[in-house]
Every structure is written in C-alpha cells, then in structure tokens.
Scaffold this motif. Structure first.
Motif, mmCIF file in Angstrom:
data_model
loop_
_atom_site.group_PDB
_atom_site.id
_atom_site.type_symbol
_atom_site.label_atom_id
_atom_site.label_comp_id
_atom_site.label_asym_id
_atom_site.label_seq_id
_atom_site.Cartn_x
_atom_site.Cartn_y
_atom_site.Cartn_z
ATOM 1 N N GLU A 119 0.823 -1.093 0.037
ATOM 2 C CA GLU A 119 0.209 0.052 -0.175
ATOM 3 C C GLU A 119 0.958 1.123 -0.100
ATOM 4 N N ASP A 120 1.902 1.354 0.629
ATOM 5 C CA ASP A 120 3.008 2.472 0.971
ATOM 6 C C ASP A 120 3.548 2.655 -0.707
ATOM 7 N N ILE A 121 3.710 1.352 -1.205
ATOM 8 C CA ILE A 121 4.654 1.669 -2.339
ATOM 9 C C ILE A 121 3.532 2.262 -3.426
ATOM 10 N N LEU A 122 2.307 1.661 -3.426
ATOM 11 C CA LEU A 122 1.412 2.313 -4.551
ATOM 12 C C LEU A 122 1.155 3.756 -4.211
ATOM 13 N N ASN A 123 0.798 4.086 -3.067
ATOM 14 C CA ASN A 123 0.604 5.494 -2.570
ATOM 15 C C ASN A 123 1.580 6.434 -2.990
ATOM 16 N N LEU A 124 2.870 5.982 -2.769
ATOM 17 C CA LEU A 124 4.089 6.696 -3.113
ATOM 18 C C LEU A 124 4.187 6.922 -4.755
ATOM 19 N N VAL A 125 3.982 5.780 -5.639
ATOM 20 C CA VAL A 125 4.142 5.919 -6.915
ATOM 21 C C VAL A 125 3.006 6.791 -7.588
ATOM 22 N N LYS A 126 1.989 6.641 -6.761
ATOM 23 C CA LYS A 126 0.815 7.575 -7.550
ATOM 24 C C LYS A 126 1.073 9.079 -7.324
ATOM 25 N N THR A 127 1.912 9.369 -6.480
ATOM 26 C CA THR A 127 2.285 11.012 -6.365
ATOM 27 C C THR A 127 3.309 11.379 -7.373
ATOM 28 N N ALA A 128 3.834 10.539 -8.101
ATOM 29 C CA ALA A 128 5.129 10.634 -9.237
ATOM 30 C C ALA A 128 4.319 11.432 -10.479
ATOM 31 N N GLY A 129 5.111 12.489 -10.977
ATOM 32 C CA GLY A 129 4.874 13.084 -12.034
ATOM 33 C C GLY A 129 5.586 12.888 -13.285
ATOM 34 N N LYS A 130 5.314 13.892 -14.179
ATOM 35 C CA LYS A 130 6.094 13.341 -15.524
ATOM 36 C C LYS A 130 7.523 13.665 -15.316
ATOM 37 N N ARG A 131 8.208 14.693 -14.298
ATOM 38 C CA ARG A 131 9.492 14.748 -14.475
ATOM 39 C C ARG A 131 10.134 13.961 -12.926
ATOM 40 N N ASP A 132 9.346 13.032 -12.778
ATOM 41 C CA ASP A 132 10.006 12.122 -11.702
ATOM 42 C C ASP A 132 10.453 10.778 -12.287
ATOM 43 N N LEU A 133 11.322 10.077 -11.511
ATOM 44 C CA LEU A 133 11.827 8.850 -11.835
ATOM 45 C C LEU A 133 11.715 7.787 -10.825
ATOM 46 N N VAL A 134 11.107 6.729 -11.341
ATOM 47 C CA VAL A 134 10.698 5.458 -10.200
ATOM 48 C C VAL A 134 11.582 4.423 -10.630
ATOM 49 N N ILE A 135 12.432 4.121 -9.892
ATOM 50 C CA ILE A 135 13.307 3.035 -9.987
ATOM 51 C C ILE A 135 12.622 1.691 -9.117
ATOM 52 N N CYS A 136 12.418 0.625 -9.665
ATOM 53 C CA CYS A 136 11.679 -0.412 -9.321
ATOM 54 C C CYS A 136 12.796 -1.647 -9.074
ATOM 55 N N LEU A 137 12.577 -2.191 -7.956
ATOM 56 C CA LEU A 137 13.762 -3.372 -7.736
ATOM 57 C C LEU A 137 12.835 -4.672 -7.521
ATOM 58 N N PHE A 138 13.107 -5.767 -8.448
ATOM 59 C CA PHE A 138 12.389 -6.996 -7.954
ATOM 60 C C PHE A 138 13.313 -8.090 -8.150
ATOM 61 N N SER A 139 12.898 -9.120 -7.257
ATOM 62 C CA SER A 139 13.736 -10.126 -7.419
ATOM 63 C C SER A 139 12.821 -11.429 -6.994
#
Length: 324
Positions: A119-139
């Motif tokens: 939930e925290d991750i989803l709420n955080l990325v929802k605030t990201a705008g066009k000039r933001d960079l979201v780096i995702c790490l999955f394993s």
C-alpha cells in the motif's frame, strides 16, 4: 592419504569454488552495478541514459528476497539524489540503508506487513509526476512480498489460494498468472499507477526463461495473461473447489468481462518504462562453467531450463554424472 582420497578431497574443494563463482555472478548488488552507473548528471542503465538534471524526484520501490542489497547498490550509485522509497523484503533479509525504507514481510505466504508495504509503495508512486523517476527493484519472492489485493478480496483469501497453489505443485508461471489477477499492483498495474513518471525496473530473475511478466508477477510489465487463463489453471489443476469462493467468483467475473483486465502490450502507460534483467540463472551457470574450465574440468551445460521437484531433478542429474 591415498592418491584417490586426495583427488576426491580436491574435487570437493573445486566443486565448492565453482558453486561460489556461480553465486558471485548473480550477487544482487554486483548485478545492479554491472549495468547501472552514474556519471555526473547522467544515470546510465544498460545502453539507456537518463538526464538527472531534468529529474525532480527519484523514488525507489520494490519487493523480493534479494531486493535489499539491490537497494543498497542503488543508494551507492545515486546517494543523496534519492527522494525516498519503500522495498518489501523477507523477514531477516535486510541491510543498512539511508534513504530507502525496508518493510519485512512474509514469504511464500503473504501477510499483513507485506500488504502495508505494498500500500505504501502504491501510494508513493501515485504521487509521481512527469519529471519524476521511479526505480523499481524486483527479485525472486517479489510476488508474495507484494500482496495488495483487489478491492473485494481479503489477505486471508489470497493466503488460502497461495497455499492451495503451492500444495498442488503449480508452476511459478501458473501461480503468478493467478496472483496478477487477484492484485491491485501486479501485472503492469504498478506502472499504470506511476504513469506518467519515467519507470526503470531492475529485475533479478529466478524464473525459468526470464519472462519479464512472471518475475515478481510483472508489476511494471504488460500482462499477456487473462482471467480465462486463470480459470483454465484452476480446472487443469483441479483446485476450483479448494480455493476460497470469493476468489472463484472474482475470476469468473473477470472471465465475463465485469472486471477490467490487467494492462496489455501496447498500453500507453508503458511508453516511459524500461524493464531490464540484471541477473538470472543462466548467468550463474555460465560463470560456474567458466570456473570449472579454468580449474581444468570439461564443463558441459546440460540445461538452464529444467523445472520440477528438486529431489527428482537431482536423481536425474546424478544419473547423468554417473554415466559420464
């Protein structure tokens, strides 16, 4: 000590060395840094360059058993440029971090802390705008560690379904196909939530074939699977009567088109997304074979695509070794 005993002892030492060289090739932090580096205001990931001077905020999110050292590597690369982030990890799989928060959660059966972190991750990325960079790490383990249910399903529903799938011997592809259609974040839905931000997903694959949409159930990858496929899995594995009624009903509503599908290839939410495998099983096997040859052995890679119960596969491999 006879010559034979000495030879066996040396071979055992060599086997351990070969094994560790294979592990070293896919060590999470090393795998990230092998393909990612910063050069002034440029972030270079594989062959793509991101201009950090035009980036307002950088968020780091993710999930997986190896995602903590991956996050540490990203912190080493970007340092204070990181705005913040949350990464879900298995209990006990933590490392010291400065800018990114680790949320310890359950694996392979999801739990409440995993839901809170998702939930925290989803709420955080929802605030990201066009000039933001979201780096995702999955394993590996990322799917179980990112358990954000669809609105009408409970965590208990998903826990029960996961256990049934594990008990019946379902493949990781089958398990993750169903997980994606019970989730509010998997199957490309994290990318949809973060749009129109730029997204970079770095993946350490434990999936045979390295299918991007299967690793951690592909939160930032177009999903080619469907609710109809979920229904076929339940029928093929004969588990429709074993999973919770709420999940059977959810999948049936999806089959009938009453629930929106996960985002598919060609969806514009993926236009600004780069998905990259930074390490995989084949990397480990190739490194092990190279070390074996360096030590003077004739190394033969039988396959990197064997699936099945480990004890049964081991018997086959042992039989091959004896024949040689």
């Amino acid at each position: 000590m006879t010559a034979y005993v000495r030879q066996i002892a040396q071979m055992r030492k060599d086997a351990v060395r070969i094994f560790h060289q294979g592990l070293k090739a896919v060590e999470p932090a090393t795998a990230v840094k092998r393909l990612c580096r910063a050069d002034g205001d440029r972030l270079i990931i594989d062959q793509r360059v991101y201009d950090l001077s035009k980036t307002e905020r950088i968020f780091v999110v993710g999930a997986g058993k190896a995602s903590a050292p991956m996050a540490a590597a990203v912190e080493d690369i970007l340092a204070d440029r990181i705005t913040g982030g949350t990464v879900n990890v298995k209990y006990g799989h933590t490392v010291p971090l400065k800018k990114i928060r680790l949320m310890q959660a359950g694996h392979p059966v999801p739990d409440e802390p995993g839901t809170k972190g998702a939930e925290d991750i989803l709420n955080l990325v929802k605030t990201a705008g066009k000039r933001d960079l979201v780096i995702c790490l999955f394993s590996g383990g990322g799917s179980a560690l990112l358990p954000l249910s669809s609105a009408e399903l409970t965590l208990a529903d998903k826990q029960a379904a996961t256990q049934v799938l594990l008990d019946c011997g379902a493949s990781i592809h089958e398990i993750n196909t169903i997980r994606k259609h019970l989730s509010g974040v998997k199957g490309g839905q994290l990318a949809r939530a973060a749009h129109p931000a730029t997204i970079v997903s770095l993946m350490l694959s434990d999936v045979i074939g390295d299918d991007l949409d299967v690793i951690a159930s592909g939160p930032t990858v177009p999903d080619s699977s469907t609710y109809e496929e979920c229904q076929r899995i339940l029928d093929r594995r004969e588990i429709a009567d074993s999973i919770p009624e709420s999940i059977r009903a959810h999948i049936l509503r999806g089959v009938r088109g009453r629930i929106p599908e996960t985002p598919k290839p060609g969806d514009p939410v993926f236009l600004g997304t780069q998905n990259l495998v930074v390490g995989c099983n084949r990397d480990a096997v190739l490194a092990a074979a190279s070390e074996a040859r360096r030590l003077g052995y004739e190394a033969l890679i039988l396959s990197t695509r064997i699936e099945g119960e480990a004890k049964e596969v081991a018997r086959v491999l042992a039989a091959v070794a004896k024949e040689i």
